[in-house]
Scaffold this active site. Structure first.
Site, mmCIF file in Angstrom:
data_model
loop_
_atom_site.group_PDB
_atom_site.id
_atom_site.type_symbol
_atom_site.label_atom_id
_atom_site.label_comp_id
_atom_site.label_asym_id
_atom_site.label_seq_id
_atom_site.Cartn_x
_atom_site.Cartn_y
_atom_site.Cartn_z
ATOM 1 C CG LEU A 165 -2.177 0.897 1.046
ATOM 2 C CD1 LEU A 165 -3.142 0.324 0.021
ATOM 3 C CD2 LEU A 165 -2.884 1.117 2.384
ATOM 4 N NE ARG A 167 5.884 6.571 -4.755
ATOM 5 C CZ ARG A 167 7.121 6.479 -4.249
ATOM 6 N NH1 ARG A 167 7.573 7.404 -3.439
ATOM 7 N NH2 ARG A 167 7.915 5.480 -4.583
ATOM 8 C CB SER A 187 2.842 -2.931 3.103
ATOM 9 O OG SER A 187 2.015 -2.122 3.878
ATOM 10 C CB THR A 189 5.136 -0.545 7.992
ATOM 11 O OG1 THR A 189 6.496 -0.889 7.704
ATOM 12 C CG2 THR A 189 5.060 0.227 9.280
ATOM 13 N NE ARG A 245 10.295 -3.519 -11.676
ATOM 14 C CZ ARG A 245 9.734 -2.400 -12.131
ATOM 15 N NH1 ARG A 245 8.485 -2.427 -12.577
ATOM 16 N NH2 ARG A 245 10.413 -1.270 -12.171
ATOM 17 C CG ASP A 269 1.766 -3.748 -17.199
ATOM 18 O OD1 ASP A 269 1.617 -3.791 -18.440
ATOM 19 O OD2 ASP A 269 2.399 -2.842 -16.617
ATOM 20 C CD GLU A 274 8.526 -7.129 -17.781
ATOM 21 O OE1 GLU A 274 9.064 -6.085 -18.165
ATOM 22 O OE2 GLU A 274 7.711 -7.166 -16.865
ATOM 23 C CG HIS A 292 6.737 -3.312 -17.921
ATOM 24 N ND1 HIS A 292 7.750 -3.918 -17.222
ATOM 25 C CD2 HIS A 292 6.473 -2.168 -17.237
ATOM 26 C CE1 HIS A 292 8.083 -3.181 -16.178
ATOM 27 N NE2 HIS A 292 7.313 -2.098 -16.161
HETATM 28 P P1 NAP Z 1 6.183 2.705 -3.058
HETATM 29 O O1 NAP Z 1 5.368 3.913 -2.747
HETATM 30 O O2 NAP Z 1 7.575 2.627 -2.554
HETATM 31 O O3 NAP Z 1 5.357 1.440 -2.561
HETATM 32 C C1 NAP Z 1 5.924 0.164 -2.441
HETATM 33 C C2 NAP Z 1 5.080 -0.636 -1.455
HETATM 34 O O4 NAP Z 1 5.618 -1.955 -1.393
HETATM 35 C C3 NAP Z 1 5.067 -0.078 -0.046
HETATM 36 O O5 NAP Z 1 3.750 -0.099 0.427
HETATM 37 C C4 NAP Z 1 5.907 -1.075 0.750
HETATM 38 O O6 NAP Z 1 5.447 -1.106 2.097
HETATM 39 C C5 NAP Z 1 5.593 -2.365 -0.025
HETATM 40 N N1 NAP Z 1 6.567 -3.397 0.209
HETATM 41 C C6 NAP Z 1 7.903 -3.350 0.012
HETATM 42 N N2 NAP Z 1 8.468 -4.491 0.383
HETATM 43 C C7 NAP Z 1 7.456 -5.294 0.834
HETATM 44 C C8 NAP Z 1 7.409 -6.609 1.383
HETATM 45 N N3 NAP Z 1 8.528 -7.339 1.534
HETATM 46 N N4 NAP Z 1 6.206 -7.100 1.732
HETATM 47 C C9 NAP Z 1 5.091 -6.392 1.567
HETATM 48 N N5 NAP Z 1 5.068 -5.139 1.057
HETATM 49 C C10 NAP Z 1 6.246 -4.599 0.712
HETATM 50 O O7 NAP Z 1 6.295 2.498 -4.622
HETATM 51 P P2 NAP Z 1 5.206 2.846 -5.744
HETATM 52 O O8 NAP Z 1 5.505 4.161 -6.332
HETATM 53 O O9 NAP Z 1 3.843 2.577 -5.211
HETATM 54 O O10 NAP Z 1 5.599 1.725 -6.849
HETATM 55 C C11 NAP Z 1 5.462 0.367 -6.516
HETATM 56 C C12 NAP Z 1 6.118 -0.509 -7.560
HETATM 57 O O11 NAP Z 1 5.325 -0.573 -8.735
HETATM 58 C C13 NAP Z 1 7.478 -0.030 -8.081
HETATM 59 O O12 NAP Z 1 8.520 -0.361 -7.183
HETATM 60 C C14 NAP Z 1 7.590 -0.737 -9.405
HETATM 61 O O13 NAP Z 1 8.244 -1.976 -9.237
HETATM 62 C C15 NAP Z 1 6.152 -0.979 -9.813
HETATM 63 N N6 NAP Z 1 5.795 -0.184 -11.008
HETATM 64 C C16 NAP Z 1 5.411 -0.847 -12.126
HETATM 65 C C17 NAP Z 1 5.056 -0.118 -13.248
HETATM 66 C C18 NAP Z 1 4.610 -0.786 -14.513
HETATM 67 O O14 NAP Z 1 4.836 -0.239 -15.574
HETATM 68 N N7 NAP Z 1 3.952 -1.939 -14.436
HETATM 69 C C19 NAP Z 1 5.110 1.274 -13.236
HETATM 70 C C20 NAP Z 1 5.504 1.902 -12.073
HETATM 71 C C21 NAP Z 1 5.832 1.151 -10.951
HETATM 72 P P3 NAP Z 1 6.402 -1.481 3.324
HETATM 73 O O15 NAP Z 1 7.708 -0.765 3.089
HETATM 74 O O16 NAP Z 1 5.662 -1.021 4.539
HETATM 75 O O17 NAP Z 1 6.525 -2.962 3.284
HETATM 76 C C1 8YV Z 2 8.444 1.762 -16.918
HETATM 77 C C2 8YV Z 2 8.256 0.976 -14.444
HETATM 78 O O1 8YV Z 2 7.932 0.849 -17.817
HETATM 79 O O2 8YV Z 2 8.554 3.012 -13.287
HETATM 80 C C3 8YV Z 2 8.711 1.788 -13.279
HETATM 81 O O3 8YV Z 2 9.213 1.183 -12.317
HETATM 82 O O4 8YV Z 2 8.313 -0.198 -14.417
HETATM 83 C C4 8YV Z 2 7.668 1.638 -15.646
HETATM 84 O O5 8YV Z 2 7.183 2.906 -15.372
HETATM 85 C C5 8YV Z 2 9.906 1.588 -16.850
HETATM 86 O O6 8YV Z 2 10.449 2.212 -15.771
HETATM 87 C C6 8YV Z 2 10.581 2.168 -18.049
HETATM 88 O O7 8YV Z 2 11.918 2.056 -17.859
#
Ligand code: NAP
Ligand code: 8YV
Length: 334
Positions: A165, A167, A187, A189, A245, A269, A274, A292
């Site tokens: 939980l 951003r 999560s 915490t 991921r 996604d 990949e 993705h």
């Molecule tokens: P964020 O704000 O840092 O949120 C990450 C969340 O993961 C936090 O709630 C954290 O909570 C939790 N977490 C970390 N380790 C954990 C564990 N071992 N067990 C349970 N929960 C855990 O990051 P965000 O901006 O929301 O982005 C999240 C992720 O989305 C990115 O890191 C990236 O891999 C992915 N993403 C994918 C795409 C795409 O194109 N598909 C695009 C953008 C991002 P706690 O620290 O309290 O555990």
């Molecule tokens: C992009 C992502 O596809 O922000 C991330 O962590 O996985 C995606 O927004 C990727 O970062 C492009 O490099």
């Protein structure tokens, strides 16, 4: 890209040197880098190893994507590297502890992509439960006339568990609240300021959910957090959505669970290797497969490019970053 500077005014603490572009990036970001800084594109070099051996000590900053990061051997070839700027919010592809130990600062692009990733997660959830893409294929195949499309599963009012939980997880929850769903999350915490139920483990989260949505960060700390056991707890009526991921799920266990109908469906996604997608998934009508693309809109990619550029430019002119990643801890992505 808007807002790029006309001049390169630097302070005395500004690092001197080359900017290394590690991989292909958004065209407008590449243009801004080439226009405002002495930038070398590593991928343009037929002899990258030779270039690094001769000029590696001239590189002050590296710009890379979240998918590629800066591998350790590249980091080691850049003795005067001061900053690693990621295009993307995930940065598990770079060993941040190793970088920090050398005094290298690291940035990412948080917040600007949150809306689009959350939008896509909700789209995937609706798609896989109401089988929109499958129904589209059905119409295109000409199957509509002889038969009615099978009934699907209602979304509104269901129980949704969000793993991570942060951003993006919060933005998904906010959107889904409009569907009258019952929200819970896990999560490491518990979060103070949300009305959603906290589950003690991924397994407990899955056991009480109709849909499990994965929004946790990647890296070693979350590797295979969604195990065969968690999928079993989700059960044959349960759906999975992953916009985080591929590494967060035991992909082999997921494929078996889908093929053997031990879970109802999945919207994916992201994948473990990949752009390779496990072949059995290509045969399944119960799975939505996306390449993705969660952040891949014009608006969001430009905003990511702009933030990545501003980080790089601030570093090259003032020696600081705008959105440094949090301090590395034992629990950090890597
Ligand atoms: P964020 O704000 O840092 O949120 C990450 C969340 O993961 C936090 O709630 C954290 O909570 C939790 N977490 C970390 N380790 C954990 C564990 N071992 N067990 C349970 N929960 C855990 O990051 P965000 O901006 O929301 O982005 C999240 C992720 O989305 C990115 O890191 C990236 O891999 C992915 N993403 C994918 C795409 C795409 O194109 N598909 C695009 C953008 C991002 P706690 O620290 O309290 O555990
Ligand atoms: C992009 C992502 O596809 O922000 C991330 O962590 O996985 C995606 O927004 C990727 O970062 C492009 O490099």
């Amino acid at each position: 890209m808007t807002g790029t500077p006309d001049t390169l005014a630097t302070t005395p603490s500004a690092p001197r040197g080359t900017v290394l572009q590690v991989c292909p990036l958004l065209p407008s970001l590449e243009t801004a880098l080439a226009t405002h800084h002495r930038t070398v594109r590593l991928t343009d070099r037929s002899d990258a190893a030779g270039y690094l051996a001769e000029h590696g000590d001239e590189v002050a900053a590296a710009v890379t994507s979240a998918r590629i990061g800066v591998p350790n051997d590249l980091m080691d070839a850049l003795p005067r590297l001061g900053a690693i700027v990621h295009f993307g919010v995930g940065y598990e592809t770079t060993d941040v502890r190793r970088a920090r130990a050398r005094g290298i600062e690291v940035s990412n692009t948080p917040d600007v992509l949150t809306d689009c990733v959350a939008d896509l997660a909700v789209g995937g959830l609706i798609d896989v439960m109401r089988r929109l893409a499958a129904a589209d294929r059905y119409v295109r195949r000409g199957d509509w006339i002889p038969n009615g499309f099978p009934l699907t599963t209602k979304v509104s009012g269901k129980r949704v568990g969000i793993l991570g939980l942060g951003r993006i997880g919060r933005a998904i929850a906010q959107r889904l609240a409009g569907f009258g769903v019952e929200l819970s999350y896990h999560s490491r915490t518990a979060v103070e300021d949300v009305p959603y139920r906290y589950a003690e483990s991924p397994r407990a989260l899955a056991a009480d959910a109709d849909v499990l949505v994965i929004a946790a960060s990647g890296g070693a700390g979350t590797h295979h957090l969604v195990s065969a056991d968690v999928l079993a707890a989700l059960g044959p009526e349960g759906y999975l959505v992953n916009v985080a991921r591929g590494s967060v799920i035991d992909e082999a266990a997921l494929v078996s669970a889908l093929v053997e109908r031990r879970i109802a469906g999945a919207a994916l996604d992201v994948f473990a290797n990949e752009p390779r997608v496990p072949a059995p998934l290509l045969e399944l009508d119960t799975v939505l497969l996306l390449p993705h693309i969660a952040s891949a809109t014009h608006e969001t990619r430009e905003a990511m490019g702009e933030l990545a550029f501003r980080n790089l430019h601030r570093f090259m002119t003032e020696g600081t970053l705008i959105t440094p990643v949090p301090p590395a801890t034992e629990e950090s992505p890597r």
